[in-house]
Design a protein around this motif. Sequence first.
Motif, PDB file in Angstrom:
ATOM      1  N   PRO A 193     -93.540-105.516  21.589  1.00 13.44           N
ATOM      2  CA  PRO A 193     -92.973-105.322  22.934  1.00 13.44           C
ATOM      3  C   PRO A 193     -94.012-104.806  23.932  1.00 13.44           C
ATOM      4  CG  PRO A 193     -92.168-103.628  21.406  1.00 13.44           C
ATOM      5  CD  PRO A 193     -92.897-104.653  20.580  1.00 13.44           C
ATOM      6  N   ALA A 194     -95.012-104.050  23.461  1.00 11.60           N
ATOM      7  CA  ALA A 194     -95.992-103.444  24.380  1.00 11.60           C
ATOM      8  C   ALA A 194     -96.752-104.480  25.205  1.00 11.60           C
ATOM      9  CB  ALA A 194     -96.979-102.579  23.598  1.00 11.60           C
ATOM     10  N   THR A 195     -96.879-105.697  24.668  1.00  9.96           N
ATOM     11  CA  THR A 195     -97.600-106.731  25.423  1.00  9.96           C
ATOM     12  C   THR A 195     -96.678-107.910  25.772  1.00  9.96           C
ATOM     13  OG1 THR A 195     -98.383-107.622  23.318  1.00  9.96           O
ATOM     14  CG2 THR A 195     -99.901-106.183  24.514  1.00  9.96           C
ATOM     15  N   THR A 196     -95.373-107.664  25.751  1.00 12.41           N
ATOM     16  CA  THR A 196     -94.424-108.701  26.171  1.00 12.41           C
ATOM     17  C   THR A 196     -94.137-108.529  27.670  1.00 12.41           C
ATOM     18  OG1 THR A 196     -93.436-108.881  23.981  1.00 12.41           O
ATOM     19  CG2 THR A 196     -92.071-109.584  25.844  1.00 12.41           C
ATOM     20  N   GLY A 239     -91.483-106.821  34.102  1.00 16.61           N
ATOM     21  CA  GLY A 239     -91.252-105.965  32.946  1.00 16.61           C
ATOM     22  C   GLY A 239     -92.391-106.043  31.958  1.00 16.61           C
ATOM     23  N   ILE A 240     -92.660-104.917  31.336  1.00 19.48           N
ATOM     24  CA  ILE A 240     -93.595-104.878  30.207  1.00 19.48           C
ATOM     25  C   ILE A 240     -93.124-103.750  29.289  1.00 19.48           C
ATOM     26  CG2 ILE A 240     -95.312-103.495  31.463  1.00 19.48           C
ATOM     27  CD1 ILE A 240     -97.440-105.160  29.800  1.00 19.48           C
ATOM     28  N   GLY A 241     -93.238-103.987  27.980  1.00 17.63           N
ATOM     29  CA  GLY A 241     -92.747-102.979  27.035  1.00 17.63           C
ATOM     30  C   GLY A 241     -91.249-102.771  27.141  1.00 17.63           C
ATOM     31  N   GLY A 242     -90.536-103.791  27.656  1.00 19.07           N
ATOM     32  CA  GLY A 242     -89.075-103.709  27.714  1.00 19.07           C
ATOM     33  C   GLY A 242     -88.521-102.959  28.905  1.00 19.07           C
TER      34      GLY A 242
END
Lengths: 67, 67, 67, 67, 67, 67
Positions: free
Chosen positions: C37-40, E53-56
Amino acid sequence: MPYVNIKITREGATAAQKAELIKGVTDLLVNVLGKNPATTVVVIDEVDTDNWGIGGESVTTRRRRGQ
Amino acid sequence: MPYVNIKITREGATAAQKAELIKGVTDLLVNVLGKNPATTVVVIDEVDTDNWGIGGESVTTRRRRGQ
Amino acid sequence: MPYVNIKITREGATAAQKAELIKGVTDLLVNVLGKNPATTVVVIDEVDTDNWGIGGESVTTRRRRGQ
Amino acid sequence: MPYVNIKITREGATAAQKAELIKGVTDLLVNVLGKNPATTVVVIDEVDTDNWGIGGESVTTRRRRGQ
Amino acid sequence: MPYVNIKITREGATAAQKAELIKGVTDLLVNVLGKNPATTVVVIDEVDTDNWGIGGESVTTRRRRGQ
Amino acid sequence: MPYVNIKITREGATAAQKAELIKGVTDLLVNVLGKNPATTVVVIDEVDTDNWGIGGESVTTRRRRGQ
């Protein structure tokens, strides 16, 4: 955390050249806007010359004429 | 009538997993924003690891280091 | 390190709803594909109804007819 | 100098049909907005039916049902 | 004839900085791949922090925490 | 069920002209590829001239020179 999408025709770009594009664009965003490289994403799309048009015709057609 | 584009590295996502992404994103848009699923479009692009960069280098290079 | 782009018509989605989309899509990629998630990255584009077409006409025209 | 991206499912569009799309979209932008064709770019992406979703399911699944 | 799309959060990039990005990316494509600058298109999208968004979570939420 | 994204500079395209683009592109996909107009989506992005580059400089700069 920028996102960059580079679209080029599929005409033989090497992994080394693509790595150079990734590095160059990331550095540019760091230098110009102070962006964090760790979350800077670069995606390169290579597109068949039949699927790329400019001036109303495909790149395949243009290449055939020597352009 | 939303349009969603998901880009992931091409590293073996199965048709079943991609179907799950399509279903999950569509449900999310229905639940959060009341969108009509019949006109909700989801397109998944799978990108070669040579063509995806983060932190200034390609995912190919990162994977080689075990990241 | 996926990248997701969600395009919706600009019709009053709140910051809370958009936060819910960001959270939901990120969770989906973590759960289905084991992504980090950190790079999503998720980018939401809100598009004027004059600029969104479906069925050959703009959403503005459709909304006027009650669709 | 417009940029147009057309995404379709990969289901056998021929080079001639794609050339027709490129020509047609370019002409449209010249006729409607007076754009310069020489710098009008059209990129066609053909997407596997497993990777295209509508109504919460993939086109592969829909085609199997005859839709 | 490459096409480059740069997405950044809307947080005050100036016209001069954006001109520097356009120049820098174009030069990179000329230098690395020998592309023609005259048909190299660069489009910069500035995205509200609520919509990124990043990281949710959204960038708005992250900025509030000082990230 | 195609998806088309048209990017143009924000220089005064009217709602009527944008409706004409939506209609024209949809008809083209119906005529050339037999696509279903009901699920054909067209999204038009209008981009500030500071944010659009060609030939290594912004359209703002080019317009100032009369190009």
